[in-house]
Design an enzyme around this catalytic site. Structure first.
Site, PDB file in Angstrom:
ATOM      1  N   SER A  17       0.835  -1.212   0.000  1.00  0.00           N
ATOM      2  CA  SER A  17       0.000   0.000   0.000  1.00  0.00           C
ATOM      3  C   SER A  17       0.864   1.254   0.000  1.00  0.00           C
ATOM      4  O   SER A  17       1.829   1.360   0.768  1.00  0.00           O
ATOM      5  CB  SER A  17      -0.891   0.054   1.248  1.00  0.00           C
ATOM      6  OG  SER A  17      -1.815  -0.991   1.252  1.00  0.00           O
ATOM      7  N   ILE A  18       0.467   2.240  -0.814  1.00  0.00           N
ATOM      8  CA  ILE A  18       1.153   3.535  -0.805  1.00  0.00           C
ATOM      9  C   ILE A  18       1.070   4.124   0.612  1.00  0.00           C
ATOM     10  O   ILE A  18       2.028   4.701   1.113  1.00  0.00           O
ATOM     11  CB  ILE A  18       0.510   4.473  -1.854  1.00  0.00           C
ATOM     12  CG1 ILE A  18       0.746   3.921  -3.271  1.00  0.00           C
ATOM     13  CG2 ILE A  18       1.076   5.889  -1.731  1.00  0.00           C
ATOM     14  CD1 ILE A  18       0.000   4.656  -4.373  1.00  0.00           C
ATOM     15  N   ASP A  62     -14.270   2.356   8.322  1.00  0.00           N
ATOM     16  CA  ASP A  62     -14.839   2.236   6.981  1.00  0.00           C
ATOM     17  C   ASP A  62     -15.273   3.653   6.595  1.00  0.00           C
ATOM     18  O   ASP A  62     -16.129   4.243   7.274  1.00  0.00           O
ATOM     19  CB  ASP A  62     -16.035   1.275   6.997  1.00  0.00           C
ATOM     20  CG  ASP A  62     -16.608   1.074   5.608  1.00  0.00           C
ATOM     21  OD1 ASP A  62     -16.650   2.054   4.821  1.00  0.00           O
ATOM     22  OD2 ASP A  62     -17.012  -0.055   5.297  1.00  0.00           O
ATOM     23  N   ALA A  93     -13.862   1.276  -6.329  1.00  0.00           N
ATOM     24  CA  ALA A  93     -14.935   1.204  -7.334  1.00  0.00           C
ATOM     25  C   ALA A  93     -15.209  -0.265  -7.580  1.00  0.00           C
ATOM     26  O   ALA A  93     -14.316  -1.109  -7.404  1.00  0.00           O
ATOM     27  CB  ALA A  93     -14.515   1.888  -8.636  1.00  0.00           C
ATOM     28  N   TYR A 154      -9.909   2.910 -16.685  1.00  0.00           N
ATOM     29  CA  TYR A 154      -9.951   3.610 -15.393  1.00  0.00           C
ATOM     30  C   TYR A 154     -11.363   4.158 -15.128  1.00  0.00           C
ATOM     31  O   TYR A 154     -11.786   4.331 -13.993  1.00  0.00           O
ATOM     32  CB  TYR A 154      -8.894   4.723 -15.366  1.00  0.00           C
ATOM     33  CG  TYR A 154      -8.467   5.117 -13.967  1.00  0.00           C
ATOM     34  CD1 TYR A 154      -7.895   4.191 -13.101  1.00  0.00           C
ATOM     35  CD2 TYR A 154      -8.648   6.417 -13.508  1.00  0.00           C
ATOM     36  CE1 TYR A 154      -7.504   4.549 -11.816  1.00  0.00           C
ATOM     37  CE2 TYR A 154      -8.256   6.787 -12.224  1.00  0.00           C
ATOM     38  CZ  TYR A 154      -7.689   5.850 -11.395  1.00  0.00           C
ATOM     39  OH  TYR A 154      -7.308   6.220 -10.123  1.00  0.00           O
ATOM     40  N   LYS A 161     -11.573  10.655  -9.387  1.00  0.00           N
ATOM     41  CA  LYS A 161     -10.314  11.388  -9.139  1.00  0.00           C
ATOM     42  C   LYS A 161     -10.447  12.853  -9.577  1.00  0.00           C
ATOM     43  O   LYS A 161      -9.847  13.736  -8.965  1.00  0.00           O
ATOM     44  CB  LYS A 161      -9.140  10.726  -9.872  1.00  0.00           C
ATOM     45  CG  LYS A 161      -8.725   9.358  -9.301  1.00  0.00           C
ATOM     46  CD  LYS A 161      -8.302   9.427  -7.846  1.00  0.00           C
ATOM     47  CE  LYS A 161      -7.673   8.131  -7.381  1.00  0.00           C
ATOM     48  NZ  LYS A 161      -7.593   8.055  -5.901  1.00  0.00           N
ATOM     49  N   ILE A 190       1.280   1.936  -9.888  1.00  0.00           N
ATOM     50  CA  ILE A 190       2.116   1.097  -9.024  1.00  0.00           C
ATOM     51  C   ILE A 190       1.311  -0.175  -8.739  1.00  0.00           C
ATOM     52  O   ILE A 190       0.103  -0.085  -8.477  1.00  0.00           O
ATOM     53  CB  ILE A 190       2.397   1.815  -7.679  1.00  0.00           C
ATOM     54  CG1 ILE A 190       3.116   3.150  -7.900  1.00  0.00           C
ATOM     55  CG2 ILE A 190       3.202   0.921  -6.744  1.00  0.00           C
ATOM     56  CD1 ILE A 190       3.276   3.988  -6.626  1.00  0.00           C
TER      57      ILE A 190
HETATM   58  P1  NAD Z   1      -4.290  -0.198  -1.689  1.00  0.00           P
HETATM   59  O1  NAD Z   1      -5.271  -1.234  -2.111  1.00  0.00           O
HETATM   60  O2  NAD Z   1      -3.116  -0.642  -0.941  1.00  0.00           O
HETATM   61  O3  NAD Z   1      -5.015   0.965  -0.870  1.00  0.00           O
HETATM   62  C1  NAD Z   1      -6.367   1.304  -1.071  1.00  0.00           C
HETATM   63  C2  NAD Z   1      -6.957   1.453   0.308  1.00  0.00           C
HETATM   64  O4  NAD Z   1      -8.309   1.934   0.247  1.00  0.00           O
HETATM   65  C3  NAD Z   1      -7.008   0.103   1.065  1.00  0.00           C
HETATM   66  O5  NAD Z   1      -6.291   0.202   2.263  1.00  0.00           O
HETATM   67  C4  NAD Z   1      -8.474  -0.084   1.347  1.00  0.00           C
HETATM   68  O6  NAD Z   1      -8.709  -0.709   2.603  1.00  0.00           O
HETATM   69  C5  NAD Z   1      -8.952   1.367   1.348  1.00  0.00           C
HETATM   70  N1  NAD Z   1     -10.398   1.452   1.218  1.00  0.00           N
HETATM   71  C6  NAD Z   1     -11.173   1.046   0.183  1.00  0.00           C
HETATM   72  N2  NAD Z   1     -12.482   1.215   0.508  1.00  0.00           N
HETATM   73  C7  NAD Z   1     -12.497   1.749   1.772  1.00  0.00           C
HETATM   74  C8  NAD Z   1     -13.533   2.130   2.663  1.00  0.00           C
HETATM   75  N3  NAD Z   1     -14.828   1.990   2.362  1.00  0.00           N
HETATM   76  N4  NAD Z   1     -13.181   2.630   3.871  1.00  0.00           N
HETATM   77  C9  NAD Z   1     -11.871   2.766   4.239  1.00  0.00           C
HETATM   78  N5  NAD Z   1     -10.859   2.402   3.427  1.00  0.00           N
HETATM   79  C10 NAD Z   1     -11.183   1.904   2.211  1.00  0.00           C
HETATM   80  O7  NAD Z   1      -3.852   0.548  -3.046  1.00  0.00           O
HETATM   81  P2  NAD Z   1      -3.003   1.876  -3.297  1.00  0.00           P
HETATM   82  O8  NAD Z   1      -2.591   1.786  -4.699  1.00  0.00           O
HETATM   83  O9  NAD Z   1      -1.994   2.049  -2.243  1.00  0.00           O
HETATM   84  O10 NAD Z   1      -4.112   3.017  -3.214  1.00  0.00           O
HETATM   85  C11 NAD Z   1      -4.030   4.130  -2.363  1.00  0.00           C
HETATM   86  C12 NAD Z   1      -4.466   5.392  -3.073  1.00  0.00           C
HETATM   87  O11 NAD Z   1      -3.517   5.708  -4.085  1.00  0.00           O
HETATM   88  C13 NAD Z   1      -5.802   5.300  -3.779  1.00  0.00           C
HETATM   89  O12 NAD Z   1      -6.492   6.535  -3.642  1.00  0.00           O
HETATM   90  C14 NAD Z   1      -5.411   5.092  -5.215  1.00  0.00           C
HETATM   91  O13 NAD Z   1      -6.421   5.492  -6.129  1.00  0.00           O
HETATM   92  C15 NAD Z   1      -4.221   5.999  -5.271  1.00  0.00           C
HETATM   93  N6  NAD Z   1      -3.328   5.786  -6.409  1.00  0.00           N
HETATM   94  C16 NAD Z   1      -2.842   4.562  -6.677  1.00  0.00           C
HETATM   95  C17 NAD Z   1      -2.028   4.377  -7.780  1.00  0.00           C
HETATM   96  C18 NAD Z   1      -1.513   3.006  -8.129  1.00  0.00           C
HETATM   97  O14 NAD Z   1      -1.190   2.780  -9.296  1.00  0.00           O
HETATM   98  N7  NAD Z   1      -1.402   2.080  -7.188  1.00  0.00           N
HETATM   99  C19 NAD Z   1      -1.689   5.466  -8.603  1.00  0.00           C
HETATM  100  C20 NAD Z   1      -2.191   6.732  -8.296  1.00  0.00           C
HETATM  101  C21 NAD Z   1      -3.030   6.878  -7.189  1.00  0.00           C
END
Ligand code: NAD
Length: 261
Positions: A17-18, A62, A93, A154, A161, A190
């Site tokens: 996770s980021i 949540d 989504a 997407y 977004k 990522i």
């Molecule tokens: P990730 O799956 O590790 O993190 C997504 C998180 O959202 C998870 O921890 C999940 O538990 C949480 N989440 C989803 N529904 C939820 C809810 N109802 N209540 C609370 N938490 C909820 O993936 P990630 O890639 O680390 O995503 C983190 C952010 O970075 C997101 O906003 C994603 O859109 C954004 N992002 C990701 C990328 C990529 O390519 N991975 C690129 C740009 C932006």
């Protein structure tokens, strides 16, 4: 850089996770952190990772449940007495809305993506603001280029977004007089749990590495370092901004095949 500061990180699911990369970096720079897990299924993993942080506060949240959000900020106020920064790294989504034709997006799927991925930033920032009073607070969220340009598959998340980035600007205007800054990091693709829900992710990663000026993909640690900057005094003059951490991909206007580049 963050010695004596407190923060909360939403969005850790696992070690990819980021949000986890950000939490680790902020903690390494002296911050005391609260971290949340979305549900019981993710709790064990989040607790295991948070074990690497000093005195973490671990809370369920949540983002679609207002009472859970209220409980989180009450617990943070009791434990920390205030808050210096908030990381919003949450998006969701339905899988069927991340493939196929955008025209088929359902009303329910559209609402779900907006609620979890965009509205939640407002819900969290509203509760964080009183805890940030007089502390030069910083709110950071995660976005993606698909909110500005069409990225195949997407779909509904791109629209969420776009709303998220508009939320950043309106929140920055609303919270600025209280000294609170609000910014987004637009990260390159990522491989994480959330990203693997987007069909064609491997193609996206390959395509970015081929044409981005730095000729590679983005690492979680690079995003985390920018989050550190945005939470620190170094970025005190920046608010309402979207900062790209994507190996420069977003500047490109034409994608030549690599052999001709
Ligand atoms: P990730 O799956 O590790 O993190 C997504 C998180 O959202 C998870 O921890 C999940 O538990 C949480 N989440 C989803 N529904 C939820 C809810 N109802 N209540 C609370 N938490 C909820 O993936 P990630 O890639 O680390 O995503 C983190 C952010 O970075 C997101 O906003 C994603 O859109 C954004 N992002 C990701 C990328 C990529 O390519 N991975 C690129 C740009 C932006």
């Amino acid at each position: 850089m963050l010695e004596g500061k407190t923060g909360i990180v939403f969005g850790i699911a696992n070690k990819r996770s980021i949000a986890w990369a950000i939490a680790r970096t902020l903690a390494q720079h002296g911050a005391r952190l609260a971290v949340t897990h979305q549900n019981e299924r993710l709790e064990e993993k989040v607790r295991e990772l948070a074990g690497q942080l000093a005195e973490p506060l671990i809370l369920p949240c949540d983002a679609s449940e207002d009472d859970q959000i209220d409980a989180v900020f009450k617990a943070v106020e009791e434990a920390f007495g205030g808050l210096d920064f908030l990381i919003h790294s949450i998006a969701f989504a339905a899988r069927e809305d991340l493939e196929g034709d955008f025209t088929d997006t359902s009303r329910a799927g559209y609402h779900l993506a907006q609620d979890i991925s965009a509205y939640s930033l407002i819900a969290l920032a509203r509760r964080a603001a009183p805890l940030m009073a007089g502390r030069d607070g910083s709110v950071v969220t995660l976005s993606y280029l698909g909110g500005e340009r069409v990225v195949p598959h997407y779909n509904v998340m791109g629209v969420a977004k776009a709303a998220l980035e508009a939320n950043v600007r309106y929140l920055a205007h609303s919270l600025g007089p209280r000294g609170i800054r609000v910014n987004a990091i637009s990260a390159g693709p990522i491989k994480t749990l959330a990203a693997s829900g987007i069909s064609g992710l491997s193609k996206m990663l390959k395509s970015v590495a081929a044409v981005a000026p730095l000729r590679r993909n983005t690492q979680q640690a690079e995003v985390a370092d920018t989050a550190l900057f945005l939470c620190s005094h170094l970025s005190r003059g920046i608010t309402g901004e979207v900062i790209y951490v994507d190996a420069g991909y977003h500047i490109m206007g034409m994608f030549q095949p690599p052999e001709e580049a």
